[in-house]
Write a protein that holds these residues in place. Structure first.
Motif, PDB file in Angstrom:
ATOM      1  N   ASN A   1     -10.945  26.824 -25.900  1.00 58.14           N
ATOM      2  CA  ASN A   1     -11.226  28.265 -25.819  1.00 58.14           C
ATOM      3  C   ASN A   1     -10.208  29.003 -24.969  1.00 58.14           C
ATOM      4  N   SER A   2      -9.097  28.345 -24.656  1.00 56.97           N
ATOM      5  CA  SER A   2      -8.016  28.900 -23.830  1.00 56.97           C
ATOM      6  C   SER A   2      -8.454  29.182 -22.399  1.00 56.97           C
ATOM      7  N   GLU A   3      -9.492  28.500 -21.928  1.00 58.47           N
ATOM      8  CA  GLU A   3      -9.913  28.646 -20.543  1.00 58.47           C
ATOM      9  C   GLU A   3      -9.206  27.592 -19.704  1.00 58.47           C
ATOM     10  N   ARG A   4      -8.750  28.010 -18.529  1.00 59.97           N
ATOM     11  CA  ARG A   4      -8.028  27.102 -17.638  1.00 59.97           C
ATOM     12  C   ARG A   4      -8.984  26.291 -16.776  1.00 59.97           C
ATOM     13  N   HIS A   5      -8.610  25.022 -16.576  1.00 60.33           N
ATOM     14  CA  HIS A   5      -9.340  24.126 -15.688  1.00 60.33           C
ATOM     15  C   HIS A   5      -8.312  23.512 -14.742  1.00 60.33           C
ATOM     16  N   TYR A   6      -8.548  23.682 -13.451  1.00 58.13           N
ATOM     17  CA  TYR A   6      -7.631  23.167 -12.431  1.00 58.13           C
ATOM     18  C   TYR A   6      -8.123  21.784 -12.013  1.00 58.13           C
ATOM     19  N   CYS A   7      -7.295  20.799 -12.232  1.00 54.79           N
ATOM     20  CA  CYS A   7      -7.662  19.404 -11.964  1.00 54.79           C
ATOM     21  C   CYS A   7      -6.846  18.890 -10.792  1.00 54.79           C
ATOM     22  N   ALA A   8      -7.521  18.707  -9.660  1.00 58.61           N
ATOM     23  CA  ALA A   8      -6.876  18.193  -8.458  1.00 58.61           C
ATOM     24  C   ALA A   8      -7.106  16.686  -8.407  1.00 58.61           C
ATOM     25  N   CYS A   9      -6.053  15.935  -8.170  1.00 57.71           N
ATOM     26  CA  CYS A   9      -6.147  14.480  -8.152  1.00 57.71           C
ATOM     27  C   CYS A   9      -5.560  13.950  -6.842  1.00 57.71           C
ATOM     28  N   PHE A  10      -6.378  13.242  -6.082  1.00 54.17           N
ATOM     29  CA  PHE A  10      -5.975  12.619  -4.820  1.00 54.17           C
ATOM     30  C   PHE A  10      -6.067  11.113  -5.043  1.00 54.17           C
ATOM     31  N   THR A  11      -4.932  10.425  -4.966  1.00 55.19           N
ATOM     32  CA  THR A  11      -4.903   8.985  -5.229  1.00 55.19           C
ATOM     33  C   THR A  11      -4.492   8.233  -3.977  1.00 55.19           C
TER      34      THR A  11
ATOM     35  N   ARG B   1       0.867  -1.185   0.000  1.00 53.61           N
ATOM     36  CA  ARG B   1       0.000   0.000   0.000  1.00 53.61           C
ATOM     37  C   ARG B   1       0.902   1.233   0.000  1.00 53.61           C
ATOM     38  N   ASN B   2       0.786   2.034  -1.036  1.00 52.44           N
ATOM     39  CA  ASN B   2       1.563   3.273  -1.129  1.00 52.44           C
ATOM     40  C   ASN B   2       0.858   4.384  -0.365  1.00 52.44           C
ATOM     41  N   PRO B   3       1.595   5.395   0.068  1.00 51.73           N
ATOM     42  CA  PRO B   3       0.936   6.521   0.743  1.00 51.73           C
ATOM     43  C   PRO B   3       0.106   7.318  -0.263  1.00 51.73           C
ATOM     44  N   PRO B   4      -0.961   7.993   0.202  1.00 47.89           N
ATOM     45  CA  PRO B   4      -1.772   8.808  -0.711  1.00 47.89           C
ATOM     46  C   PRO B   4      -0.931   9.908  -1.359  1.00 47.89           C
ATOM     47  N   THR B   5      -1.313  10.278  -2.574  1.00 49.81           N
ATOM     48  CA  THR B   5      -0.630  11.361  -3.287  1.00 49.81           C
ATOM     49  C   THR B   5      -1.665  12.396  -3.718  1.00 49.81           C
ATOM     50  N   PHE B   6      -1.201  13.623  -3.909  1.00 50.10           N
ATOM     51  CA  PHE B   6      -2.074  14.707  -4.343  1.00 50.10           C
ATOM     52  C   PHE B   6      -1.296  15.599  -5.295  1.00 50.10           C
ATOM     53  N   PHE B   7      -1.936  15.983  -6.398  1.00 50.18           N
ATOM     54  CA  PHE B   7      -1.326  16.969  -7.284  1.00 50.18           C
ATOM     55  C   PHE B   7      -2.438  17.744  -7.987  1.00 50.18           C
ATOM     56  N   VAL B   8      -2.078  18.943  -8.455  1.00 48.68           N
ATOM     57  CA  VAL B   8      -3.000  19.767  -9.234  1.00 48.68           C
ATOM     58  C   VAL B   8      -2.325  20.050 -10.570  1.00 48.68           C
ATOM     59  N   ALA B   9      -3.051  19.834 -11.637  1.00 46.39           N
ATOM     60  CA  ALA B   9      -2.566  20.160 -12.972  1.00 46.39           C
ATOM     61  C   ALA B   9      -3.517  21.178 -13.581  1.00 46.39           C
ATOM     62  N   VAL B  10      -2.980  22.022 -14.435  1.00 48.00           N
ATOM     63  CA  VAL B  10      -3.805  23.019 -15.114  1.00 48.00           C
ATOM     64  C   VAL B  10      -3.961  22.581 -16.562  1.00 48.00           C
ATOM     65  N   LEU B  11      -5.204  22.370 -16.960  1.00 48.32           N
ATOM     66  CA  LEU B  11      -5.506  22.004 -18.338  1.00 48.32           C
ATOM     67  C   LEU B  11      -6.172  23.192 -19.011  1.00 48.32           C
ATOM     68  N   THR B  12      -5.838  23.410 -20.265  1.00 48.18           N
ATOM     69  CA  THR B  12      -6.410  24.515 -21.023  1.00 48.18           C
ATOM     70  C   THR B  12      -7.282  23.934 -22.126  1.00 48.18           C
TER      71      THR B  12
END
Length: 145
Positions: A46-56, A32-43
């Motif tokens: 229409n050049s609008e930003r979407h912030y995608c937070a991922c908790f695994t 069992r690995n420890p939980p991880t978290f990251f945020v990526a910015v997807l465009t």
């Protein structure tokens, strides 16, 4: 844009999004690995930003290896090289939050709360928690106090 405030129902998770959550692939682990978290910015287009937070986090899964059992008094031949008990395996599970707003700490806290409720098996339903998180009113910066 003109679509502000409207959401489209999700019918399927696109394959690139699955790769986003697990860039090295969806594979089973023996620990069992420890939980991880990251945020990526997807465009978007229409050049609008979407912030995608991922908790695994990693969840124990039952082995897919079939176990043979003797039937009707038949004796089972033992294979000395096969283990009696299959190794415990863990599969990644991801909680993802997509927003037009850049609030990484709020995303981490919200996904962490959902994760804690899930692993602690609290009597509060996840649907109620998520509904409360989605319907809370966040004051505008610099607005009335």
């Amino acid at each position: 844009g003109s679509g502000a405030g409207r959401t489209a129902p999700l019918t399927a998770i696109p394959c690139p999004f699955l790769q986003f959550c697990q860039p090295s692939g969806w594979q089973l682990f023996t620990e069992r690995n420890p939980p991880t978290f990251f945020v990526a910015v997807l465009t978007d287009i229409n050049s609008e930003r979407h912030y995608c937070a991922c908790f695994t986090f990693w969840e124990a899964v039952e082995s897919a290896q079939p176990q043979s059992h003797p039937r009707n008094g038949e004796e089972e031949e033992e294979e000395p090289s096969s283990p009696v008990q299959p190794a415990q395996l863990f599969a990644p599970k991801s909680l993802v939050l997509v927003s037009r707003l850049d609030h990484a700490e709020v995303f981490r806290n919200s996904l962490g709360l959902i994760y804690t409720i899930y692993v602690d098996g609290l009597s509060v339903s996840l649907e109620n928690v998520i509904g409360n998180l989605l319907t809370c009113t966040i004051p505008i910066t610099g607005g009335a106090q």
